[in-house]
Design a protein around this motif. Structure first.
Motif, PDB file in Angstrom:
ATOM      1  N   VAL A  16     -39.250 -46.020  45.976  1.00 17.82           N
ATOM      2  CA  VAL A  16     -37.833 -45.677  46.140  1.00 17.82           C
ATOM      3  C   VAL A  16     -37.197 -46.809  46.938  1.00 17.82           C
ATOM      4  CG1 VAL A  16     -36.180 -44.186  47.347  1.00 17.82           C
ATOM      5  CG2 VAL A  16     -38.043 -43.159  46.021  1.00 17.82           C
ATOM      6  N   ARG A  32     -36.388 -46.203  41.156  1.00 13.37           N
ATOM      7  CA  ARG A  32     -35.700 -45.086  41.844  1.00 13.37           C
ATOM      8  C   ARG A  32     -34.930 -45.654  43.024  1.00 13.37           C
ATOM      9  NH1 ARG A  32     -40.642 -44.309  41.554  1.00 13.37           N
ATOM     10  NH2 ARG A  32     -41.661 -42.832  40.146  1.00 13.37           N
ATOM     11  N   ALA A  34     -31.955 -44.655  46.339  1.00 15.32           N
ATOM     12  CA  ALA A  34     -31.122 -43.725  47.097  1.00 15.32           C
ATOM     13  C   ALA A  34     -30.071 -44.567  47.804  1.00 15.32           C
ATOM     14  CB  ALA A  34     -31.956 -42.946  48.112  1.00 15.32           C
ATOM     15  N   ALA A  63     -36.023 -38.541  46.714  1.00 17.11           N
ATOM     16  CA  ALA A  63     -35.887 -39.214  45.423  1.00 17.11           C
ATOM     17  C   ALA A  63     -37.228 -39.319  44.698  1.00 17.11           C
ATOM     18  CB  ALA A  63     -35.266 -40.596  45.605  1.00 17.11           C
ATOM     19  N   LEU A  67     -36.116 -37.570  41.146  1.00 18.47           N
ATOM     20  CA  LEU A  67     -35.723 -38.516  40.098  1.00 18.47           C
ATOM     21  C   LEU A  67     -36.822 -38.620  39.052  1.00 18.47           C
ATOM     22  CD1 LEU A  67     -33.961 -41.399  42.074  1.00 18.47           C
ATOM     23  CD2 LEU A  67     -32.985 -39.344  41.015  1.00 18.47           C
ATOM     24  N   SER A  72     -32.664 -44.367  37.905  1.00 15.68           N
ATOM     25  CA  SER A  72     -31.654 -43.479  38.494  1.00 15.68           C
ATOM     26  C   SER A  72     -31.501 -43.693  39.989  1.00 15.68           C
ATOM     27  CB  SER A  72     -31.944 -41.992  38.245  1.00 15.68           C
ATOM     28  OG  SER A  72     -33.100 -41.752  37.596  1.00 15.68           O
ATOM     29  N   VAL A  74     -29.807 -41.717  43.560  1.00 14.19           N
ATOM     30  CA  VAL A  74     -29.128 -40.583  44.198  1.00 14.19           C
ATOM     31  C   VAL A  74     -28.164 -41.129  45.246  1.00 14.19           C
ATOM     32  CG1 VAL A  74     -30.970 -38.910  43.823  1.00 14.19           C
ATOM     33  CG2 VAL A  74     -31.004 -40.299  45.873  1.00 14.19           C
TER      34      VAL A  74
END
Lengths: 145, 174
Positions: A16, A32, A34, A63, A67, A72, A74
């Motif tokens: 992430v 991923r 955030a 996440a 996810l 993607s 967030v």
């Protein structure tokens, strides 16, 4: 940083990216992400606010769990201030002086790209010299353990 | 906030996230510098499934805030593609921050704003995260040479993370 995330993921380690620069992270497109809408230099919170910082990092870690689609991001629901006026002057020093301000630091507020180690304190430079036996260490990875 | 009786309802005015690529281009071109080449990925990102609940996994961190520990050599400000390994039992007071691209004031006041070391140790204590890897890794951001990041820095960090047998990695750019 997104490039490193992509390499890690390709090597079998899930990642992430916690980012405050949404457009840059979108361009690199890590697996991923955030996003926290804070000024640069505060990706994981505010000084001496451990509760806030734990909430931000904890939400970022979510996440990993929520996810499911590669690429993607967030958006975490934190605000830096009551309003977003702090965004106006970022990398736009001229905006602060457009109405005839002092002009100090207007032309170039960037820091020179020194090619020597930039220690926070002189004591750090001495400590590094000590731990290297007086030799210059170009990599300095892996010492102290 | 400001919740006084009879006060007008405050309309929250929010601005969109800063477009750093546009602002950097404007600033650099205004100064006569060549444009910074941001990494653009056209292809879909690779994907690895998270191998279990976070409370059972080993987490690592890679942060780009130019963080080093006292005794280590600081980063330079010119295309420095080296990295530092920071033991995860380090005292936060031994950590330093040096960088050309962000205001260091708060990071030097509390390193957790760019390197959530105490934050993650407390999340482990709470049971939210299984455990931390033996060391976190730090490097610089804003490196001009994407080639050197791809050929030198990224492979070295991937190798380290594999050796540390990390399950998941949180990346914290600045």
């Amino acid at each position: 940083m997104g490039l490193i995330a992509r390499r890690l993921e390709a090597a079998g380690i899930a990642t992430v990216c916690l980012t405050s620069a949404r457009d840059i992270t979108r361009a690199v497109n890590p697996p991923r992400a955030a996003f926290v809408d804070f000024p640069l230099g505060h990706t994981s919170g505010r000084p001496h606010q451990p509760e806030l910082n734990r909430a931000i990092v904890g939400d970022a870690l979510r996440a990993f769990e929520v996810l499911k689609v590669p690429g993607s991001m967030v958006h975490l629901r934190y605000h830096w201030a009551e309003d977003d006026s702090w965004k106006d002057g970022v990398m736009r020093p001229s905006a602060a002086t457009a109405d005839g301000g002092s002009g100090s630091g207007v032309a170039d507020d960037r820091v020179e790209r020194f090619d020597t180690p930039q220690f926070q304190t002189e004591a750090d430079a001495a400590a590094a010299a000590d731990s290297h036996g007086g030799e210059t260490c170009a990599v300095c990875a892996g010492i102290d353990f | 906030m400001n919740d006084q009786a009879g006060a007008e309802v405050k309309v929250e005015r929010r601005k969109p996230p800063i477009d750093y690529i546009v602002r950097t281009r404007e600033q650099y071109s205004g100064l006569g510098y060549p444009p910074y080449a941001w990494t653009h990925s056209e292809d879909d990102p690779p994907w690895t499934e998270v191998p279990g609940p976070l409370s059972e996994l080993r987490l690592g961190v890679i942060a780009t805030g130019g963080i080093y520990r006292t005794g280590q050599t600081a980063f330079t400000y010119r295309d420095d593609t080296t990295y530092r390994a920071i033991p995860t039992d380090v005292e936060a007071s031994e950590l330093r921050a040096t960088h050309f691209a962000y205001d260091l004031t708060d990071a030097r006041d509390d390193i957790n704003v760019v390197f959530p070391i105490d934050t993650l140790r407390s999340l482990v204590a709470e049971g939210r995260v299984g455990e931390l890897g033996p060391r976190f890794y730090t490097c610089m951001g804003g490196i001009y040479s994407q080639r050197r990041v791809g050929e030198e820095l990224a492979p070295a960090l991937v190798q380290r993370c594999l050796e540390d047998e990390l399950d998941v990695v949180l990346l914290v750019p600045v």
